[in-house]
Design an enzyme around this catalytic site. Structure first.
Site, PDB file in Angstrom:
ATOM      1  N   GLY A   9       0.835  -1.190   0.000  1.00  0.00           N
ATOM      2  CA  GLY A   9       0.000   0.000   0.000  1.00  0.00           C
ATOM      3  C   GLY A   9       0.867   1.236   0.000  1.00  0.00           C
ATOM      4  CB  CYS A  10       0.291   4.575   1.457  1.00  0.00           C
ATOM      5  SG  CYS A  10       1.146   6.140   1.674  1.00  0.00           S
TER       6      CYS A  10
END
Length: 174
Positions: A9-10
């Site tokens: 993800g981020c």
């Protein structure tokens, strides 16, 4: 020193956790796995480059083993959602383990099978040989530590840090 290259993800989330892990020398946010050389954040976010947001982790294997790096990885992101972590959607947010050698590949394979026991849905984490890594722009580095009260940091990263601390408190840098 050895390296691990992970995407979950981020990259701000992954970096924020691994910078706190004992034995981790550095955690650098960046991009890997796409076709474009030296991509920008905007280009990666467009989804057109094929890159994932990743963190290059340099660690001391006499303090923390690669398997332990992966154990933390399974706790701090959801490896069962394809190209998504929470509200972040797109191939740049895919779950990925890039390995630097066959020993890491074998350990990653074993780790995936072990981690699957903790997840109801199938793990969809990509696993492939480490491509070229491109560090992200300077304003992305150490993001959580620089902006802990920013909305995303407070709402998304802080809970991941708490989860990490509860499960792996003994691995936190002193």
């Amino acid at each position: 020193m050895e390296k691990a290259l992970l995407g979950g993800g981020c990259f701000w989330c992954i970096e924020a956790v691994y910078t706190r892990v004992d034995g981790v020398i550095s955690a650098i946010s960046g991009y890997a796995g796409g076709a474009r050389k030296n991509p920008s954040y905007e280009q990666v976010c467009s989804g057109a480059t094929g890159h994932a947001e990743v963190v290059e982790i340099t660690y001391d294997p006499s303090v923390i083993r690669y398997e332990e790096i992966l154990d933390i990885f399974w706790v701090i992101h959801n490896p069962t959602t394809l190209n998504q972590q929470g509200a972040d959607r797109g191939t740049q947010y895919r779950s990925v383990i890039y390995y630097y050698n066959e020993a890491q590949n074998a350990k990653a394979d074993k780790s995936i099978h072990e981690a699957q026991k903790s997840w109801e849905n199938p793990i969809v984490t990509e696993r492939s040989s480490a491509p070229e890594f491109y560090p992200a722009e300077a304003y992305h580095q150490n993001y959580y530590n620089e902006h802990p009260t920013q909305g995303y940091c407070y709402a998304v990263i802080a809970p991941k840090l708490q989860k990490f601390m509860m499960k792996f408190g003994e691995k936190v840098k002193k």
